[in-house]
Scaffold this motif. Sequence first.
Motif, short mmCIF file in Angstrom:
data_model
loop_
_atom_site.label_atom_id
_atom_site.label_comp_id
_atom_site.label_asym_id
_atom_site.label_seq_id
_atom_site.Cartn_x
_atom_site.Cartn_y
_atom_site.Cartn_z
N ALA A 80 4.31 17.02 -22.14
CA ALA A 80 5.67 16.24 -22.79
C ALA A 80 6.51 15.65 -21.58
CB ALA A 80 6.38 17.21 -23.80
N LEU A 81 6.21 16.16 -20.69
CA LEU A 81 7.08 16.18 -19.67
C LEU A 81 6.04 16.12 -18.04
CD1 LEU A 81 10.70 17.16 -20.18
CD2 LEU A 81 9.57 15.30 -20.02
N ARG A 82 5.52 16.09 -17.13
CA ARG A 82 4.83 15.93 -16.60
C ARG A 82 5.11 15.58 -14.98
NH1 ARG A 82 1.97 12.20 -20.34
NH2 ARG A 82 0.80 12.82 -21.14
N ASN A 83 5.58 16.48 -14.01
CA ASN A 83 5.45 16.22 -12.89
C ASN A 83 7.11 15.54 -12.69
OD1 ASN A 83 5.40 16.16 -10.00
ND2 ASN A 83 4.70 14.75 -9.69
N VAL A 84 8.24 15.88 -12.67
CA VAL A 84 9.89 15.25 -13.00
C VAL A 84 10.27 16.02 -12.28
CG1 VAL A 84 11.78 15.07 -14.62
CG2 VAL A 84 9.98 14.89 -15.51
#
Length: 294
Positions: A29-33
């Motif tokens: 759902a979230l990548r490398n934020v």
Amino acid sequence: MHSGTAVEISNLTFSHSPPGGRPNDAVVALRNVNFSLPTGSRTLLIGGNGAGKSTLLYILAGKRMIQQGDVHVFGKDVFKDFPPNLVYLGTEWAMNAGVRRDIVVSDFLNSVGGYRHKERRDHLLDILDIDLDWHMHAISDGERRRVQLCMGLMGEWDLLLLDEVTVDLDVLVRDNLLNFLKEETINRGATVVYATHIFDGLNDFPTHIAHMRDGSFVLNPTPWPLSVDVENAELLKAGSTLHAIALHWLAADRALRIQEEKEGKRAKTRGRRTNIAPGDVDRESFYKKYDYSH
């Protein structure tokens, strides 16, 4: 009042595991934020449905345990040392059966500490145009939303996370609310992170804007209005308003997804279906046979 950095996220990657699913079925759902926000800022998260905005706000509020990365609010790890005066307001609250019972608004607000914040509560009652004699079960979704906002904002919060929570408000109440939030950031140094799909009347609200797509930041929180430089020149051709820029971003996101589907980089799951799965024709024939609407 805090000074310096309000939010700092590094190397954050987060996956959803479907109910009853195996670890390999997890959806990223979230990548490398990675980004930080200064105190007193008002950041607008822009992105299509499913871009990851709600997941990010849930994580900032400490409501989702992360698998990778670090999330700090005012220097505190939100999972180990939850920061005080953090408020999250989302749309799911108004659907809770507990807030749809026959309870008078004045009693409801007092039950969550309204008597301790009388001055701010009364100010919000005026801003949000709330009748203390309303009964929670008998009012509209928009009126119930106003009560939620009054409940959440009457204490002196330092970080406010808003997830589509203004969707039910009429344009006048929404404008009054945004002006109140702006004053809070200016006068008290409070910080706001706001995800919305309604951009009318927002041009003068944010200090920063960000663009999310497929769980990643295409544009990290960036000062608004955008500077006219080489990086933003092409974007600003779409228009100088937030509405025009959001429309440009979302159209580009969809065009990229369609192109990736054509190239086989991702499965096509949206829109019309050209490849009929085995059994679909039989189901259609069944419903045609028993369709009595004609």
